[in-house]
Design a protein around this motif. Structure first.
Motif, PDB file in Angstrom:
ATOM      1  N   VAL A 262       0.767  -0.811   0.057  1.00  0.00           N
ATOM      2  CA  VAL A 262       0.237   0.075  -0.168  1.00  0.00           C
ATOM      3  C   VAL A 262       0.982   1.380   0.115  1.00  0.00           C
ATOM      4  CG1 VAL A 262      -1.290   1.776   1.131  1.00  0.00           C
ATOM      5  CG2 VAL A 262      -2.130  -0.834   1.202  1.00  0.00           C
ATOM      6  N   ALA A 263       1.654   1.244   0.552  1.00  0.00           N
ATOM      7  CA  ALA A 263       3.162   1.913   0.902  1.00  0.00           C
ATOM      8  C   ALA A 263       3.316   2.935  -0.820  1.00  0.00           C
ATOM      9  CB  ALA A 263       4.261   2.058   1.463  1.00  0.00           C
ATOM     10  N   ARG A 264       3.309   1.483  -1.228  1.00  0.00           N
ATOM     11  CA  ARG A 264       3.844   2.044  -2.770  1.00  0.00           C
ATOM     12  C   ARG A 264       2.715   2.961  -3.620  1.00  0.00           C
ATOM     13  NH1 ARG A 264       9.338  -1.646  -4.273  1.00  0.00           N
ATOM     14  NH2 ARG A 264      10.129  -1.842  -2.413  1.00  0.00           N
ATOM     15  N   VAL A 265       1.814   2.540  -3.726  1.00  0.00           N
ATOM     16  CA  VAL A 265       0.706   3.004  -4.289  1.00  0.00           C
ATOM     17  C   VAL A 265       0.214   3.976  -4.782  1.00  0.00           C
ATOM     18  CG1 VAL A 265      -2.033   2.774  -4.849  1.00  0.00           C
ATOM     19  CG2 VAL A 265      -0.576   0.198  -3.907  1.00  0.00           C
ATOM     20  N   PRO A 266       0.899   4.517  -6.005  1.00  0.00           N
ATOM     21  CA  PRO A 266       0.295   6.356  -6.196  1.00  0.00           C
ATOM     22  C   PRO A 266      -1.167   6.533  -6.563  1.00  0.00           C
ATOM     23  CG  PRO A 266       0.778   5.048  -8.450  1.00  0.00           C
ATOM     24  CD  PRO A 266       0.884   3.742  -7.119  1.00  0.00           C
ATOM     25  N   ALA A 267      -1.468   7.198  -5.002  1.00  0.00           N
ATOM     26  CA  ALA A 267      -2.870   7.247  -5.026  1.00  0.00           C
ATOM     27  C   ALA A 267      -2.806   8.066  -4.493  1.00  0.00           C
ATOM     28  CB  ALA A 267      -3.572   5.994  -4.233  1.00  0.00           C
TER      29      ALA A 267
END
Length: 805
Positions: A262-267
């Motif tokens: 989740v930390a890497r998801v570009p949201a």
């Protein structure tokens, strides 16, 4: 608790309880809070010559330790007991102790109303419990505030129990991600979770044959051809790592893997920080006394967010697409801005590339009011129209919707909830300091306080925004549920009455995963250890040393007889809550402290005529009176002037150069930025036991937590530390180093922002998974807004329309 009560009532201790009740009745009062209850019981034990064990170990002693409120009604004796954190019970005992009964919250609120002669039958009851009934809930009170960890475990369990269903949900959530029409992560060629899992494995095989540092641009055609869009990473190694995390999550769901992915998801690219009522500016414009800490917090958070988002975008490989973070601090424009930048519509945040202060004016109802600064207690009539105008401005500046809205304080949180509802954007609340627990009996006697504080509007706004929020971040655990000795700020909204307005029988679910502990940091370019001499300015050191100890100025009171004595230092606003009067009185009453130390404190004002409100003027005058009463002019230095952040930072270090100490003497402090600033500077810091300092300092054996209501014991605690310093030449340095390192390791903006963004992404995903859980709740909040909040705000507006400044 019933067992404990029965052990009192069915033993010889029943007589002791009867005697205690008689003592309470003799006081002539009907309402007692915990501190007073404990003191009265201690006096009772002393007066009746009870053995030492009786106060703590007897059944009645244990009962009193659990008791937080007592009401003496005509025929009954009511106890509000707290057998454990986040749990309250109400018991009614008959006057002769022949009957004991567990009562409903409604019954307790009724008797509270009768206590102030404002009982009203069939009063509106606000109950939020049904909206949390079917939602995931934390079981152990020790884990309250760890919502992210809880959700990670919960979602991983769901993946394990029904992998196909949750794989499809995960796929749909990721497929919706985009930036201005650019698909991110997953393209149209992948049509199911099963297909996604297959394509990930194919991509990993392909990437294993590429050089680790090969840029994304060199191989993106292949990935896009199999349905994987930009956002996985900027190099072959980074893309491979991100895909491997998702692959592992699908195959063997684990909380640590989920959080890392989740930390890497570009949201998140566009963020709004809402801070309405202060003078939100930079450098010498920062805040007014009542909002200074909040403005500093928001500016530093904005810088940290932009910096963190820039790094995330770079690592995700999205820089090449012209994607950049955009952070906006939303506040009000003040036409009569007194020469500050607060009349500017748009101002860039210093030390950023694309963070801005957006100022939107209040609609002009009465320009005598709306053209000027408005206190946080008076701001309520203007927030709805401000939200309407701000929404248009934000959509224009962003060229679209934000991804995250963060409210600050009661007014900012209400605006954040209104914006979030309209824009369908994830909402975060930050309060740090809620007024309700700070002002004792403020809900019970709200009628008497309404003209000055308007608590009916504020407490209703708090209820709306904290329940509408997707998640709430707090600086400390106690902010949510307090300690065994006292209730938390949010816990105080669980059960309370606003007589003749409404009863809150269940105002917030303290076990909801929406609560997350994310402490802030300090600006380490301004506040850093005094030992880092290479970063200090010699000329500034000399200037601040002279200001603190020697120079004469109309805004400085006191001329030290012995400037070389060890300094006791404090920085605070002048208010009854911050309690500088208590600190000065503590110093004035203790000759030994005066013999060994000087007291130096900084406020923004020195004279009552400079005050903005009556309470502030009264406190300033009290300070003068205490200084005169104890003849302290040659033992104190009171600087009543506004210093810049850079000057304050050096002031802490100059005090540390002289091996001084810092004292934070507030009656209540939710967190306390000055505690962080003093500690990181290297000052041994003593702070109030009432609030978040307990968690910041982590009280050691030698004790740095003080009770500001016990002046004698506080003075002795400080003297004990001074004795240790004199007996051990290394003691001051050891404590100084420990406190500096504590803040550097635990309270830093990088950790804060990293955690904040992960939580935001997780709750955005949760809202995607279970949107129906929020709709009924939000409709209920709209009802409270229109039927309770707006009429209260309109009454304030009526007063303002008649007002002339």
């Amino acid at each position: 608790m019933n067992e404990l009560l029965q052990s009192v009532l069915n033993s010889d201790e029943k007589a002791a309880l009867q005697q205690l009740i008689s003592t309470l009745m003799a006081s002539g009062k009907h309402y007692f809070l915990r501190n007073e209850i404990l003191q009265i019981f201690a006096d009772y034990c002393h007066n009746f010559q009870k053995p030492a064990y009786f106060y703590y170990s007897s059944s009645i002693g244990k009962l009193i330790q659990y008791t937080h409120e007592i009401i003496l009604a005509e025929e009954n004796f009511w106890l509000v007991v707290r057998p454990k954190i986040a749990s309250q019970e109400v018991w009614r005992l008959s006057a002769d102790l022949s009957d004991c009964k567990l009562m409903s919250p409604q019954a307790f609120l009724d008797v509270s109303d009768r206590l102030v002669n404002r009982y009203q039958p069939n009063i509106l009851e606000i109950d939020l419990a049904p909206f949390y009934k079917n939602s995931p809930s934390i079981n152990d009170s020790r884990n309250i505030g760890q919502g992210l960890a809880f959700l990670n475990h919960y979602l991983c369990n769901q993946l394990l129990n029904d992998p196909q269903h949750w794989l499809e949900i995960l796929f749909r959530a990721l497929r919706q991600l985009q930036y201005d029409g650019i698909n991110l992560l997953i393209g149209d060629r992948i049509r199911s979770g099963v297909q996604l899992a297959q394509q990930i494995k194919q991509a990993l095989k392909f990437l294993s044959e590429r050089p680790a540092n090969e840029p994304y641009e060199k191989f993106h055609f292949y990935l896009q051809d199999i349905g994987l869009e930009p956002g996985w990473g900027n190099t072959a190694a980074r893309v491979s790592e991100t895909l491997a995390l998702l692959d592992r999550l699908i195959d063997t769901p684990q909380p640590a893997i989920l959080e890392a992915f989740v930390a890497r998801v570009p949201a998140i690219f566009r963020v709004v920080l809402v801070s309405i009522h202060g003078w939100v500016g930079q450098q010498d414009v920062i805040g007014r006394d009542e909002t200074l800490g909040q403005v500093i917090y928001v500016l530093e958070q904005a810088r940290s967010l932009e910096n963190k988002l820039s790094k995330e975008i770079q690592l995700a490989g999205l820089e090449a697409f012209g994607i950049q973070p955009h952070v906006i601090i939303l506040t009000r424009l003040i036409p009569n801005c007194e020469g500050t930048s607060c009349g500017l519509r748009l101002e860039k945040v210093e030390k950023t590339e694309n963070a801005w202060i957006l100022r939107v004016p209040f609609a002009e109802f009465n320009p005598e009011i709306t053209n000027n600064w408005i206190s946080k207690f008076e701001i309520w009539p203007y927030l709805e129209t401000f939200t309407n105008d701000a929404e248009k401005e934000l959509l224009t500046l962003f060229h679209g919707r934000p991804n995250l809205i963060i409210g600050n304080y009661s007014d900012g949180n209400l605006v954040a909830s209104l914006l979030s509802r309209r824009l369908k954007v994830t909402q975060c609340n930050i309060a740090h300091s809620l007024e309700k627990p700070k002002y004792l009996f403020s809900n019970l006697y709200w009628h008497n306080l309404e003209d000055e504080y308007h608590f009916s509007a504020q407490f209703t706004a708090d209820l709306i925004s904290m329940n509408a929020a997707d998640f709430i971040i707090t600086s400390t655990y106690q902010e949510i549920v307090g300690t065994p000795d006292g209730m938390g700020q949010y816990e105080s909204y669980k059960l309370f009455t606003m007589p003749q307005l409404y009863h809150v029988v269940d105002g917030i679910d303290l076990f909801s995963p929406k609560f997350n502990l994310v402490p802030p940091g300090v600006d380490e370019t301004i506040f850093f250890p005094y030992t880092q001499t290479q970063h200090r300015d010699f000329d500034l050191i000399k200037q601040i040393d002279n200001l603190l100890f020697h120079s004469q100025d109309p805004q400085i009171l006191g001329d030290l007889d012995a400037p070389d004595k060890r300094p006791i230092f404090s920085v605070a606003t002048v208010s009854s809550i911050q309690n500088l009067t208590g600190l000065v009185e503590c110093f004035g009453k203790n000759q030994e402290l005066q013999k060994r130390c000087n007291l130096i404190f900084i406020t923004s004002k020195l004279h009552p005529s400079e005050a903005n409100k009556p309470e502030e003027a009264r406190e300033i005058q009290r300070l003068h009176d205490i200084i005169n009463e104890y003849n302290l002019h040659n033992h104190i230095r009171w600087l009543g002037m506004r210093l810049s952040g850079r000057e304050i930072g050096e002031a802490y270090r100059v005090i540390a150069d002289r091996q001084g100490i810092y004292v934070h003497f507030a009656r209540f402090e939710a967190f306390g930025r000055s505690i962080l600033e003093a500690m990181i500077s290297g000052l041994p810091t003593f702070a109030t036991q009432f609030g978040g300092a307990l968690e910041i300092i982590e009280n050691r054996e030698n004790g740095f937590i003080i009770n500001p209501t016990d002046l004698e014991k506080t003075a002795q605690t400080i003297l004990d530390f001074l004795d240790q310093c004199e007996n051990n030449s290394e003691h001051w340095q050891e404590v100084s180093q420990w406190m500096s390192q504590r803040i550097i390791n635990r309270y830093n903006w990088n950790a804060h922002t990293t955690q904040l963004l992960i939580i935001s992404k997780m709750f955005s995903f949760w809202n995607f998974v279970a949107p129906e859980n929020n709709e009924a709740r939000d409709r209920y909040m709209e009802t409270l807004f229109h039927l309770i909040y707006k009429p209260r705000a309109e009454k304030i507006l009526e007063q303002h329309m008649r007002s002339k400044r």
